[in-house]
Motif scaffolding. Structure first.
Motif, PDB file in Angstrom:
ATOM      1  N   PHE A   1      -5.889  -0.001  -4.944  1.00 13.05           N
ATOM      2  CA  PHE A   1      -5.446  -0.528  -3.659  1.00 13.05           C
ATOM      3  C   PHE A   1      -6.212  -1.785  -3.252  1.00 13.05           C
ATOM      4  CE2 PHE A   1      -4.407   3.994  -3.550  1.00 13.05           C
ATOM      5  CZ  PHE A   1      -3.081   3.955  -3.130  1.00 13.05           C
ATOM      6  N   GLY A   2      -7.247  -2.126  -4.011  1.00 12.20           N
ATOM      7  CA  GLY A   2      -8.035  -3.307  -3.701  1.00 12.20           C
ATOM      8  C   GLY A   2      -7.401  -4.577  -4.235  1.00 12.20           C
ATOM      9  N   LYS A   3      -8.112  -5.692  -4.051  1.00  9.25           N
ATOM     10  CA  LYS A   3      -7.617  -6.986  -4.510  1.00  9.25           C
ATOM     11  C   LYS A   3      -8.251  -7.405  -5.832  1.00  9.25           C
ATOM     12  CE  LYS A   3      -6.712  -8.640   0.198  1.00  9.25           C
ATOM     13  NZ  LYS A   3      -7.020  -9.683   1.226  1.00  9.25           N
TER      14      LYS A   3
ATOM     15  N   PRO B   1      -5.804  -4.541 -12.584  1.00 14.55           N
ATOM     16  CA  PRO B   1      -5.849  -5.531 -11.501  1.00 14.55           C
ATOM     17  C   PRO B   1      -5.549  -4.899 -10.142  1.00 14.55           C
ATOM     18  CG  PRO B   1      -4.522  -6.312 -13.360  1.00 14.55           C
ATOM     19  CD  PRO B   1      -4.768  -4.835 -13.566  1.00 14.55           C
ATOM     20  N   GLY B   2      -5.874  -5.636  -9.092  1.00 21.67           N
ATOM     21  CA  GLY B   2      -5.590  -5.168  -7.749  1.00 21.67           C
ATOM     22  C   GLY B   2      -4.105  -5.020  -7.500  1.00 21.67           C
ATOM     23  N   ARG B   3      -3.760  -4.071  -6.661  1.00 17.67           N
ATOM     24  CA  ARG B   3      -2.367  -3.791  -6.286  1.00 17.67           C
ATOM     25  C   ARG B   3      -1.513  -3.403  -7.499  1.00 17.67           C
ATOM     26  NH1 ARG B   3      -4.311  -3.919  -1.801  1.00 17.67           N
ATOM     27  NH2 ARG B   3      -3.400  -4.866   0.061  1.00 17.67           N
ATOM     28  N   GLN B   4      -2.129  -2.708  -8.456  1.00 16.64           N
ATOM     29  CA  GLN B   4      -1.367  -2.249  -9.617  1.00 16.64           C
ATOM     30  C   GLN B   4      -1.655  -0.781  -9.898  1.00 16.64           C
ATOM     31  OE1 GLN B   4      -0.972  -4.662 -13.098  1.00 16.64           O
ATOM     32  NE2 GLN B   4      -1.204  -6.607 -11.976  1.00 16.64           N
ATOM     33  N   LEU B   5      -0.763  -0.191 -10.696  1.00 21.00           N
ATOM     34  CA  LEU B   5      -0.864   1.221 -11.060  1.00 21.00           C
ATOM     35  C   LEU B   5      -1.024   1.344 -12.560  1.00 21.00           C
ATOM     36  CD1 LEU B   5      -0.409   4.202  -9.785  1.00 21.00           C
ATOM     37  CD2 LEU B   5       1.845   4.028 -10.860  1.00 21.00           C
ATOM     38  N   LEU B   6      -2.050   2.059 -12.983  1.00 18.96           N
ATOM     39  CA  LEU B   6      -2.218   2.386 -14.399  1.00 18.96           C
ATOM     40  C   LEU B   6      -1.473   3.686 -14.673  1.00 18.96           C
ATOM     41  CD1 LEU B   6      -5.393   2.123 -16.544  1.00 18.96           C
ATOM     42  CD2 LEU B   6      -4.156   4.290 -16.483  1.00 18.96           C
ATOM     43  N   VAL B   7      -0.588   3.639 -15.659  1.00 16.59           N
ATOM     44  CA  VAL B   7       0.255   4.783 -15.985  1.00 16.59           C
ATOM     45  C   VAL B   7      -0.144   5.309 -17.358  1.00 16.59           C
ATOM     46  CG1 VAL B   7       2.614   5.599 -16.345  1.00 16.59           C
ATOM     47  CG2 VAL B   7       2.150   3.836 -14.618  1.00 16.59           C
ATOM     48  N   ALA B   8      -0.648   6.538 -17.386  1.00 17.32           N
ATOM     49  CA  ALA B   8      -1.048   7.169 -18.645  1.00 17.32           C
ATOM     50  C   ALA B   8      -0.287   8.483 -18.784  1.00 17.32           C
ATOM     51  CB  ALA B   8      -2.557   7.405 -18.662  1.00 17.32           C
ATOM     52  N   LEU B   9       0.976   8.372 -19.193  1.00 14.93           N
ATOM     53  CA  LEU B   9       1.806   9.557 -19.381  1.00 14.93           C
ATOM     54  C   LEU B   9       1.498  10.210 -20.721  1.00 14.93           C
ATOM     55  CD1 LEU B   9       5.258   8.225 -18.092  1.00 14.93           C
ATOM     56  CD2 LEU B   9       3.552   9.560 -16.839  1.00 14.93           C
TER      57      LEU B   9
ATOM     58  N   GLY C   1       1.430  11.418 -24.241  1.00 11.16           N
ATOM     59  CA  GLY C   1       2.098  10.996 -25.467  1.00 11.16           C
ATOM     60  C   GLY C   1       2.656   9.592 -25.439  1.00 11.16           C
ATOM     61  N   GLN C   2       2.324   8.788 -24.396  1.00  7.20           N
ATOM     62  CA  GLN C   2       2.849   7.431 -24.305  1.00  7.20           C
ATOM     63  C   GLN C   2       1.705   6.432 -24.153  1.00  7.20           C
ATOM     64  OE1 GLN C   2       6.095   6.848 -21.534  1.00  7.20           O
ATOM     65  NE2 GLN C   2       6.779   8.966 -21.724  1.00  7.20           N
ATOM     66  N   PRO C   3       1.914   5.190 -24.571  1.00  5.50           N
ATOM     67  CA  PRO C   3       0.869   4.171 -24.400  1.00  5.50           C
ATOM     68  C   PRO C   3       0.598   3.919 -22.915  1.00  5.50           C
ATOM     69  CG  PRO C   3       2.595   3.425 -25.915  1.00  5.50           C
ATOM     70  CD  PRO C   3       3.107   4.676 -25.274  1.00  5.50           C
ATOM     71  N   VAL C   4      -0.611   3.537 -22.605  1.00  5.60           N
ATOM     72  CA  VAL C   4      -0.967   3.195 -21.229  1.00  5.60           C
ATOM     73  C   VAL C   4      -0.273   1.897 -20.825  1.00  5.60           C
ATOM     74  CG1 VAL C   4      -2.868   2.494 -19.707  1.00  5.60           C
ATOM     75  CG2 VAL C   4      -3.174   4.392 -21.318  1.00  5.60           C
ATOM     76  N   THR C   5       0.330   1.897 -19.645  1.00 10.19           N
ATOM     77  CA  THR C   5       1.002   0.705 -19.132  1.00 10.19           C
ATOM     78  C   THR C   5       0.527   0.420 -17.711  1.00 10.19           C
ATOM     79  OG1 THR C   5       2.871   2.020 -18.319  1.00 10.19           O
ATOM     80  CG2 THR C   5       3.055   1.097 -20.542  1.00 10.19           C
ATOM     81  N   LEU C   6       0.869  -0.764 -17.210  1.00 11.53           N
ATOM     82  CA  LEU C   6       0.527  -1.166 -15.851  1.00 11.53           C
ATOM     83  C   LEU C   6       1.800  -1.474 -15.074  1.00 11.53           C
ATOM     84  CD1 LEU C   6      -2.494  -3.586 -16.453  1.00 11.53           C
ATOM     85  CD2 LEU C   6      -2.575  -1.168 -15.800  1.00 11.53           C
ATOM     86  N   LEU C   7       1.826  -1.080 -13.805  1.00 14.62           N
ATOM     87  CA  LEU C   7       2.922  -1.414 -12.903  1.00 14.62           C
ATOM     88  C   LEU C   7       2.380  -2.304 -11.796  1.00 14.62           C
ATOM     89  CD1 LEU C   7       5.049   1.811 -12.229  1.00 14.62           C
ATOM     90  CD2 LEU C   7       5.768  -0.274 -13.384  1.00 14.62           C
ATOM     91  N   LYS C   8       3.015  -3.439 -11.586  1.00 13.98           N
ATOM     92  CA  LYS C   8       2.612  -4.355 -10.523  1.00 13.98           C
ATOM     93  C   LYS C   8       3.498  -4.140  -9.300  1.00 13.98           C
ATOM     94  CE  LYS C   8       1.810  -9.231  -9.491  1.00 13.98           C
ATOM     95  NZ  LYS C   8       1.878 -10.629 -10.005  1.00 13.98           N
ATOM     96  N   ILE C   9       2.880  -3.942  -8.154  1.00 13.14           N
ATOM     97  CA  ILE C   9       3.645  -3.712  -6.925  1.00 13.14           C
ATOM     98  C   ILE C   9       4.198  -5.035  -6.406  1.00 13.14           C
ATOM     99  CG2 ILE C   9       3.530  -2.868  -4.554  1.00 13.14           C
ATOM    100  CD1 ILE C   9       3.346  -0.725  -6.711  1.00 13.14           C
TER     101      ILE C   9
ATOM    102  N   ASP D   1       0.830  -1.209   0.000  1.00 14.43           N
ATOM    103  CA  ASP D   1       0.000   0.000   0.000  1.00 14.43           C
ATOM    104  C   ASP D   1       0.861   1.254   0.000  1.00 14.43           C
ATOM    105  OD1 ASP D   1      -2.411  -1.251  -0.106  1.00 14.43           O
ATOM    106  OD2 ASP D   1      -2.946  -0.937   1.995  1.00 14.43           O
ATOM    107  N   ARG D   2       1.908   1.263   0.816  1.00 19.24           N
ATOM    108  CA  ARG D   2       2.764   2.451   0.899  1.00 19.24           C
ATOM    109  C   ARG D   2       3.504   2.687  -0.413  1.00 19.24           C
ATOM    110  NH1 ARG D   2       6.595   2.324   5.843  1.00 19.24           N
ATOM    111  NH2 ARG D   2       6.658   4.579   5.479  1.00 19.24           N
ATOM    112  N   ALA D   3       3.997   1.617  -1.017  1.00 18.50           N
ATOM    113  CA  ALA D   3       4.700   1.758  -2.296  1.00 18.50           C
ATOM    114  C   ALA D   3       3.763   2.273  -3.377  1.00 18.50           C
ATOM    115  CB  ALA D   3       5.305   0.418  -2.705  1.00 18.50           C
ATOM    116  N   LEU D   4       2.544   1.752  -3.408  1.00 16.03           N
ATOM    117  CA  LEU D   4       1.572   2.171  -4.413  1.00 16.03           C
ATOM    118  C   LEU D   4       1.147   3.618  -4.196  1.00 16.03           C
ATOM    119  CD1 LEU D   4      -0.056   1.249  -6.840  1.00 16.03           C
ATOM    120  CD2 LEU D   4      -1.753   0.284  -5.288  1.00 16.03           C
ATOM    121  N   LEU D   5       0.979   4.008  -2.947  1.00 14.06           N
ATOM    122  CA  LEU D   5       0.592   5.388  -2.654  1.00 14.06           C
ATOM    123  C   LEU D   5       1.689   6.360  -3.078  1.00 14.06           C
ATOM    124  CD1 LEU D   5      -1.792   6.929  -1.259  1.00 14.06           C
ATOM    125  CD2 LEU D   5      -0.388   6.949   0.800  1.00 14.06           C
TER     126      LEU D   5
END
Length: 725
Positions: free
Chosen positions: A694-696, A707-715, A717-725, A620-624
């Motif tokens: 932050f959910g499961k 998915p749960g515990r992941q970050l959607l990154v929409a920068l 001019g760049q394609p949308v990506t996902l980061l898994k914690i 949770d702290r890393a994702l926040l």
């Protein structure tokens, strides 16, 4: 009540001495109308009460025109003015003499409060955990210090009403419980240190960050906000902070157990000299007698050996870094002459800040780092490690402080508090009762920052020259901690004291060219700072015995031992449910500080609460932090590289690319993407978005499965990506 007719420019409406129940008056700006009761200072926006005010007072000299109302409270010798500034309402209270004056109370219709105890929190005034934390533990707050932004917001789920203290000093917020609900009262002290008027801005917005954004605009208009880009233009080395994780490297003893190549010969040589054995305690002597010492026994032997080295050539605590550096060099010579053939080459000696640690960080692929040393002795004796770190692109900063002075001989390991006794006596803050204010932890005395400025400049210059550091962490100054000083030699109030703290921090950048950081990074001390520690995870439970004193408690944070990796920094800990809710629950957090300072001050955790301290909420702290685009902070030592470095590498790999893309962008928006705060979105000034789940369970976000515990990154001019914690 219909709007009052406009009666022409200048002074128009005039009411002579009025009774206690003066009629409410109206100011209108565009679609917003403010209804103000002069006798109580109760205020409504439209039909919505936003301040219940105080007890009724007699009103005199009441005047109004279309943009302005003013009146006088004769019993309190106080003049009150309310005027429109665009769509904001500005209140100005002026007193003819010293007094404590209440002016605001939270009305019953408002259900939530938002405040920056650290980064920012939004909470229900009926939540039992928040009632305990704010109502019982905090109870009374000074707005220039305890709040990291001098403002608070309130809402009932729709519009947000924000009170911005343009006069941030000598204000007090008092919290109490009543009927299962949190009560809030605001008061201001007019005193001879600060007789200036109190100026408060009421801003109405349609989202939870509206007040923070308005405060940012006001700071920029006042010239008290500065971007990181401008700070880096002045000190280019600051650019090394872009995408950098923050580390504290623990252990400043000369030798680590890994520096020994021949344990049997080392043990034999030590035991052959009875005078040397006096530096070893009973457990360390048992370890010396071991045929093949285990790792834990090797550490015990090294504790005793490093103590022996220090006793052979004691460090003069009343001398500055330059002289201490010479003593440390003599220690190295003595060790080499006595044990050189039993050790690795001298360049590779050391615990935290050392060449083996720097090499390990590089080999792990860490491109940018801020490295801090809790004592300057590590920096003074590790010139080759510092040079290697700088070649690698890292910042290396020493800890320093000028806040407390202690008597000589009382605690020789607390080097920064070794202030010359005459200076400590002359610069001590004197309280109203004529006694010096006790220093940190009750030791010594707290010092007036203006009084100690010449000494601080001299010692900081000496430290920078003797150690070749390219950064400095100046403790306390960034917190905006200040009080009234009644010393005849340097009488001053909070505003002057904070100005002195800012002068000290500004001097570090202007004259020494060092990349400066401090504790917290409070709004009032933000301009000289490039980075700060203590906003993302802030200190809490300071008086909680289970956390601080009771070693058998499941919530105990740890002892301040061993020196190379103190438990309080390294030992995993559990959180009490109250703090799990109030300090760390993502649904109770709000990026207020980032909305003001994301592109001005890089901020991370308090060093007592690094990313690895609480395993149960590590994800949770890393994702926040990723959602807010703030760096990880990890405590590290040579002995903990194996266990902690992989965690750091993972955190750094996720953070660095995002920060490199967004470090100079303002955080302009925040919203929940669900009804419970499990899915949250931040938006930046270039249009980039980050969405954290932050959910499961997975959720659909803008056509993407998150998915749960992941970050959607929409920068942008760049394609949308996902980061898994």
């Amino acid at each position: 009540m219909p709007p009052l007719p406009y009666l022409g420019a200048g002074l128009v409406g005039l009411l002579l001495a009025a009774p206690l129940s003066a009629a409410p008056l109206l100011l209108e700006s565009g679609s917003i109308s403010y209804r103000i009761d002069p006798d109580t200072l109760a205020i409504s926006v439209g039909e919505v009460p936003v301040s219940a005010g105080q007890a009724a007072r007699q009103v005199d000299q009441l005047q109004q025109d279309a943009q302005h109302i003013s009146w006088y409270w004769p019993a309190q010798e106080t003049r009150v003015e309310a005027r429109l500034d665009g769509e904001d309402l500005l209140l100005t209270l002026s007193s003819d003499g010293p007094r404590q004056l209440g002016w605001y109370s939270l009305p019953k219709n408002q259900t939530h409060l938002s405040m920056a105890f650290g980064e920012g929190s939004r909470f229900s005034v009926r939540d039992s955990d928040w009632l305990g934390y704010v109502g019982d533990e905090l109870a009374t707050l000074d707005t220039h210090y305890d709040l990291k932004l001098p403002l608070w917001s309130q809402d009932a789920g729709k519009l947000t009403y924000s009170w911005i203290l343009q006069s941030p000093y000598d204000n007090q917020l008092s919290f109490t419980r009543k009927g299962g609900r949190l009560q809030l009262i605001a008061s201001h002290e007019f005193n001879h240190f600060n007789p200036a008027p109190l100026v408060v801005r009421l801003h109405v917005g349609d989202d939870w960050l509206a007040g923070a954004r308005r405060y940012r605009e006001w700071l920029q208009a006042e010239g008290t906000w500065q971007s990181l880009a401008d700070k880096f233009a002045r000190i280019p080395a600051g650019r090394r902070l872009i995408g950098a994780s923050h580390l504290y490297l623990w252990g400043d003893a000369l030798l680590d157990r890994q520096d020994v190549t021949n344990w049997a010969a080392l043990q034999a040589k030590i035991t052959q000299k009875p005078e040397w054995l006096k530096s070893f305690n009973a457990e360390e002597r048992e370890a010396l007698a071991a045929t093949a010492p285990q790792i834990w026994q090797q550490s015990q032997i090294m504790e005793g050996l490093n103590r022996l080295i220090a006793r052979q050539l004691p460090l003069s605590t009343q001398q500055g870094p330059a002289t201490q550096g010479k003593v440390l060099a003599l220690r190295q010579q003595w060790v080499k002459s006595q044990f050189g053939e039993l050790l690795v080459p001298q360049a590779r000696w050391g615990q935290g800040l050392s060449l083996p640690v720097i090499e390990a960080l590089q080999q792990a692929g860490l491109r940018k780092l801020w490295l801090g040393t809790p004592q300057w002795t590590a920096a003074l004796q590790q010139d080759q490690a510092i040079a290697a770190a700088k070649r690698a692109g890292y910042l290396v900063g020493s800890y320093d402080s000028y806040d407390t002075a202690i008597p000589p001989g009382s605690n020789d390991t607390w080097l920064t508090a070794q202030i010359p006794p005459e200076l400590g006596k002359r610069c001590a803050i004197i309280e109203a009762d004529g006694k010096p204010r006790p220093g940190f932890g009750g030791e010594g005395v707290y010092l007036n920052p203006g009084c100690t400025l010449p000494f601080a400049k001299e010692r900081m210059s000496e430290l920078a020259k003797a150690s070749a550091i390219n950064s400095l962490f100046l403790d306390v100054d960034g917190t905006a901690m200040a009080s009234s000083d009644y010393s005849p030699a340097h009488q001053q109030g909070s505003a002057a004291m904070i100005a002195a703290r800012n002068a000290r921090m500004s001097w570090v950048g202007e004259r020494l060219g060092l990349v400066l950081g401090s504790e917290d990074g409070n709004a009032l001390t933000s301009k000289p700072l490039m980075f700060a520690h203590g906003i993302q995870s802030w200190g809490f439970g300071w008086t909680d015995a289970a956390m601080r004193k009771q070693a058998k408690s499941p919530y105990y944070l740890g002892k301040w031992w061993p020196d190379e990796a103190p438990q309080v920094f390294f030992q995993p800990a559990r959180l009490k449910p109250r703090y799990l809710k109030t300090v760390f629950n993502p649904a109770d957090r709000l990026p207020l500080y980032q909305a003001v300072f994301h592109d001005s001050v890089i901020n991370s955790h308090h060093w007592l609460l690094d990313n690895l301290k609480f395993p149960a909420i590590r994800e949770d702290r890393a994702l926040l932090s990723l959602l807010y685009n703030t760096p990880p902070l990890v405590n590290l030592s040579r002995s903990t590289l194996k266990s902690r470095l992989p965690e750091l590498v993972k955190l750094d790999a996720q953070f660095a690319p995002l920060h490199e893309a967004l470090w100079d962008k303002a955080l302009v928006g925040f919203r929940w993407r669900d009804g419970a705060g499990k899915v949250q979105e931040t938006r930046f000034s270039d249009g980039s978005r980050l969405v954290a789940n932050f959910g499961k369970s997975s959720i659909q976000i803008d056509g993407h499965k998150l998915p749960g515990r992941q970050l959607l990154v929409a920068l942008k001019g760049q394609p949308v990506t996902l980061l898994k914690i």
